[in-house]
Write an enzyme that holds these catalytic residues in place. Structure first.
Site, PDB file in Angstrom:
ATOM      1  N   GLU A 147       7.439 -22.929  17.589  1.00  0.00           N
ATOM      2  CA  GLU A 147       6.622 -24.126  17.473  1.00  0.00           C
ATOM      3  C   GLU A 147       7.545 -25.239  16.977  1.00  0.00           C
ATOM      4  O   GLU A 147       8.205 -25.079  15.947  1.00  0.00           O
ATOM      5  CB  GLU A 147       5.497 -23.888  16.454  1.00  0.00           C
ATOM      6  CG  GLU A 147       4.573 -25.068  16.374  1.00  0.00           C
ATOM      7  CD  GLU A 147       3.482 -24.930  15.323  1.00  0.00           C
ATOM      8  OE1 GLU A 147       3.320 -23.834  14.750  1.00  0.00           O
ATOM      9  OE2 GLU A 147       2.809 -25.944  15.085  1.00  0.00           O
ATOM     10  N   ARG A 160       9.526  -8.965  10.586  1.00  0.00           N
ATOM     11  CA  ARG A 160      10.310 -10.191  10.471  1.00  0.00           C
ATOM     12  C   ARG A 160      11.493  -9.973   9.545  1.00  0.00           C
ATOM     13  O   ARG A 160      11.520  -9.026   8.758  1.00  0.00           O
ATOM     14  CB  ARG A 160       9.446 -11.365  10.018  1.00  0.00           C
ATOM     15  CG  ARG A 160       8.780 -11.194   8.673  1.00  0.00           C
ATOM     16  CD  ARG A 160       7.689 -12.232   8.462  1.00  0.00           C
ATOM     17  NE  ARG A 160       8.213 -13.559   8.239  1.00  0.00           N
ATOM     18  CZ  ARG A 160       7.869 -14.628   8.972  1.00  0.00           C
ATOM     19  NH1 ARG A 160       7.019 -14.521   9.959  1.00  0.00           N
ATOM     20  NH2 ARG A 160       8.371 -15.799   8.709  1.00  0.00           N
ATOM     21  N   LYS A 205       9.181 -22.571   7.461  1.00  0.00           N
ATOM     22  CA  LYS A 205       9.453 -23.958   7.838  1.00  0.00           C
ATOM     23  C   LYS A 205       8.722 -24.931   6.919  1.00  0.00           C
ATOM     24  O   LYS A 205       9.241 -25.995   6.605  1.00  0.00           O
ATOM     25  CB  LYS A 205       9.027 -24.186   9.292  1.00  0.00           C
ATOM     26  CG  LYS A 205      10.043 -23.616  10.268  1.00  0.00           C
ATOM     27  CD  LYS A 205       9.688 -23.944  11.696  1.00  0.00           C
ATOM     28  CE  LYS A 205       8.667 -22.981  12.228  1.00  0.00           C
ATOM     29  NZ  LYS A 205       8.410 -23.142  13.663  1.00  0.00           N
TER      30      LYS A 205
HETATM   31  P1  ATP Z   1       7.661 -20.004   9.825  1.00  0.00           P
HETATM   32  O1  ATP Z   1       6.801 -18.947   9.225  1.00  0.00           O
HETATM   33  O2  ATP Z   1       9.003 -20.103   9.253  1.00  0.00           O
HETATM   34  O3  ATP Z   1       7.004 -21.336   9.919  1.00  0.00           O
HETATM   35  P2  ATP Z   1       6.883 -19.342  12.427  1.00  0.00           P
HETATM   36  O4  ATP Z   1       6.636 -17.911  12.667  1.00  0.00           O
HETATM   37  O5  ATP Z   1       5.723 -20.219  12.245  1.00  0.00           O
HETATM   38  O6  ATP Z   1       7.930 -19.499  11.275  1.00  0.00           O
HETATM   39  P3  ATP Z   1       7.509 -20.032  15.093  1.00  0.00           P
HETATM   40  O7  ATP Z   1       8.145 -21.269  15.559  1.00  0.00           O
HETATM   41  O8  ATP Z   1       6.094 -19.818  15.404  1.00  0.00           O
HETATM   42  O9  ATP Z   1       7.772 -19.966  13.546  1.00  0.00           O
HETATM   43  O10 ATP Z   1       8.383 -18.775  15.489  1.00  0.00           O
HETATM   44  C1  ATP Z   1       8.915 -18.538  16.765  1.00  0.00           C
HETATM   45  C2  ATP Z   1       9.168 -17.060  16.884  1.00  0.00           C
HETATM   46  O11 ATP Z   1      10.067 -16.641  15.879  1.00  0.00           O
HETATM   47  C3  ATP Z   1       7.888 -16.271  16.700  1.00  0.00           C
HETATM   48  O12 ATP Z   1       7.823 -15.296  17.713  1.00  0.00           O
HETATM   49  C4  ATP Z   1       8.052 -15.651  15.348  1.00  0.00           C
HETATM   50  O13 ATP Z   1       7.415 -14.416  15.309  1.00  0.00           O
HETATM   51  C5  ATP Z   1       9.559 -15.537  15.194  1.00  0.00           C
HETATM   52  N1  ATP Z   1       9.954 -15.566  13.787  1.00  0.00           N
HETATM   53  C6  ATP Z   1       9.630 -16.494  12.867  1.00  0.00           C
HETATM   54  N2  ATP Z   1      10.102 -16.155  11.656  1.00  0.00           N
HETATM   55  C7  ATP Z   1      10.771 -14.993  11.813  1.00  0.00           C
HETATM   56  C8  ATP Z   1      11.494 -14.110  10.936  1.00  0.00           C
HETATM   57  N3  ATP Z   1      11.625 -14.379   9.643  1.00  0.00           N
HETATM   58  N4  ATP Z   1      12.030 -12.999  11.460  1.00  0.00           N
HETATM   59  C9  ATP Z   1      11.915 -12.722  12.759  1.00  0.00           C
HETATM   60  N5  ATP Z   1      11.251 -13.489  13.638  1.00  0.00           N
HETATM   61  C10 ATP Z   1      10.681 -14.615  13.180  1.00  0.00           C
HETATM   62 MG    MG Z   2       4.134 -20.431  13.615  1.00  0.00          MG
END
Ligand code: ATP
Ligand code: MG
Length: 565
Positions: free
Chosen positions: A39, A265, A275
């Protein structure tokens, strides 16, 4: 005959699933298709590297493809700056989505048609419950939900209201389009999930075309289906959403059925990987930006001097599993050192200088010694380093009154100056406060290159820099951003755990002249001091800035061991 190289690493659970699917002919065209779906509401962090390596890595390994999909369904928080940084970061890691760059917003028209169709078939309805009421009606993990009074709204009325939602006739929050699934489902995500909400916000790509935006659980699976994704791989927190995913991909007009798989994760101690929290640090100036070298973002570690190869190695050592855990920061630094040791160009730099004057060396003489670019790489060659009467050495390499076991320079003791000569300290000059301002020594002309005809040994070797053939530069000594393993764990506020010493600036360090040639992106080692790089933002030819990437040894873990932690 050439022997086939067999892979020795056992398959991870995702590789097993894919190999089974391929073997059973369950994959259309025998081509696996994955996607990385960030995102664009912030910069990518180290956690994302895991997801990128899994998705792009599986596509590479099984000769399929991996799409980059910007999951841009929340216009209020999204920005072109983020989109551009995401693309740059994935490329830096060495992955390529080719022409497969997609946006959830590409599918807004299709999603809207699907929503209309669901309404027509009585499978979706417009709800006027407020968000609070909706929460109340949803029930809990142990109690079923209740049907909304609007659940049986006639189809024509739903259609009329939804069109008017789209036309901007209602304020935000007044109505929501919901799927009619089952308010008593044991899975909360199936209790009539919201499909569309009203939001008056300019979208970075669709501008003001829409004032209704589709929800994640509706958009994501359908985007996967439209793109022909075969294996939709995400983190464990989406496990409970899988039934909603399967519901959406079984809607009549969807003819490809992707499947969702979840992995754990990546969490690293001393790091925050959210983020939202990282944005807070940026907005409130606890760091200089998303790419501050202390940030656990991809742009931060790049600026800090980490290599993409070391991060891929790190991710591969961590492995892919379904069990959540916390990985040690020192493992990441270990991988960085392993890689940089093989490739970093060695330079001599004196960070905390004291002058060394060789009394018996001619005043205007300049000699050049060959310095190894990298002793780990026989093909890396050498460069010249200038040697003169006045040099700088590290303050800690001299003691007027040595402590027991000190083998470096002190009056009467002889050491080797790396690549150059043996020197023996004689006297010191002091200022009016008694501080040593210079150390005098004599050199042995016969020790050129570091050995003497009589074969006598010295115990210490110091690095040095000529005092007048020198690059004066700023050096930024970076350390961990947080001083606690679990930032915020003790007080509930991660700001309490910011490390006050995460950046120590050395305004004027002395670096051998060869350092002038260094450019951002080049990996350097200042011998005995650590790995460094040229800052990719603030360094100029007139004022060079070097960032410490990582120390040479893991002093942190050693310190912890000493303290019995
Ligand atoms: P955050 O929690 O940091 O805001 P998010 O999951 O909202 O991260 P996205 O942009 O939605 O961020 O993530 C894109 C992809 O990266 C998703 O498939 C998510 O599952 C993966 N992802 C995010 N954080 C991690 C992590 N710590 N380890 C592995 N994969 C991750
Ligand atoms: Mg997200």
């Amino acid at each position: 005959m050439e022997e086939e190289v067999k892979e020795t690493k056992p398959l991870n659970f995702l590789e097993k699933i894919i190999e089974d699917d391929l073997a059973a002919g369950r994959v259309p065209n025998n081509t696996i298709v994955t996607r990385f779906p960030p995102e664009p509401n912030g910069y990518l962090h180290i956690g994302h590297i895991k997801s990128i390596c899994i998705n792009f890595g599986l596509a590479e390994k099984y000769k399929g493809r991996c799409h980059l999909r910007l999951d841009d369904t929340n216009p209020a928080k999204e920005d072109m700056e983020y989109i551009n940084s995401i693309k740059e970061d994935i490329k830096w890691l060495g992955f390529d989505w080719g022409k497969h760059e997609y946006y959830a917003s590409d599918y807004y028209d299709q999603l809207y048609e699907i929503a209309l169709d669901l309404i027509r078939k009585g499978k979706a309805y417009v709800d006027s419950l407020t968000p609070e009421e909706m929460k109340e009606y949803r029930g809990t993990l142990t109690e079923p939900g209740k049907n909304s009074p609007d659940r049986d709204r006639p189809i024509e009325e739903n259609m009329d209201l939804f069109l008017r939602m789209k036309n901007g006739e209602f304020p935000e929050g007044k109505y929501t389009l919901r799927a009619k699934i089952d308010m008593a489902s044991p899975n909360i995500n199936l209790r009539d999930p919201a499909l569309y909400r009203i939001k008056f916000a300019e979208h970075p790509r669709t501008g003001n075309k829409w004032c209704i935006y589709p929800m994640y659980d509706f958009t994501h699976p359908i985007s996967d289906a439209i793109e022909g994704i075969t294996h939709s791989i995400c983190t464990l927190e989406f496990e409970d959403h899988r039934p909603a995913y399967d519901w959406a991909t079984s809607i009549d007009n969807i003819d490809h059925t992707p499947h969702q798989y979840e992995f754990a994760r990546l969490n690293i101690n001393y790091c925050l990987m959210s983020k939202r929290k990282l944005l807070y640090l940026v907005n409130n100036k606890f760091v200089t930006g998303w790419d501050d070298p202390r940030m656990p973002t991809i742009s931060g570690i790049r600026r800090r001097g980490y290599s993409p190869e070391s991060m891929k190695d790190f991710i591969s050592r961590v492995g892919v599993a379904k069990v959540e855990g916390v990985v040690d920061y020192s493992l990441m630094e270990f991988c960085v050192r392993e890689d940089l040791n093989k490739r970093a160009k060695r330079l001599m730099a004196v960070l905390d200088p004291i002058k060394l004057i060789i009394d018996n060396y001619p005043e205007d003489k300049v000699e050049y010694f060959k310095a190894e670019n990298n002793p780990e790489d026989p093909n890396s060659g050498t460069h010249d380093v200038a040697f003169t009467k006045e040099l700088y050495i590290e303050k800690e390499d001299f003691m007027e009154i040595p402590v027991k076991g000190y083998h470096r320079l002190y009056p009467g003791n002889e050491i080797r100056l790396k690549y150059a000569y043996y020197v023996k300290a004689t006297t010191v000059d002091k200022d009016e406060n008694g501080n040593i301002v210079a150390v005098h020594c004599t050199y042995d002309p016969e020790s050129r290159g570091g050995t003497t005809p009589d074969g006598r040994k010295v115990k210490g070797t110091s690095h040095w820099v000529s005092a007048d053939h020198v690059l004066e530069a700023e050096v930024r000594q970076y350390d961990k951003l947080f001083k606690a393993e679990n930032p915020g764990g003790a007080t509930g506020n991660y700001l309490d755990d910011l490390n006050p010493d995460s950046l120590i600036v050395i305004p004027k360090a002395y670096i051998e002249l060869e350092g002038k040639k260094s450019r951002p992106g080049e990996y350097l080692q200042f011998i005995r001091n650590g790995y460094y790089c040229v800052d990719n933002k603030d360094s100029t030819d007139d004022h060079m800035v070097f960032n410490r990437t990582v120390t040479l040894k893991d002093s942190w873990s050693k310190m912890k061991a000493k303290m019995g932690l």
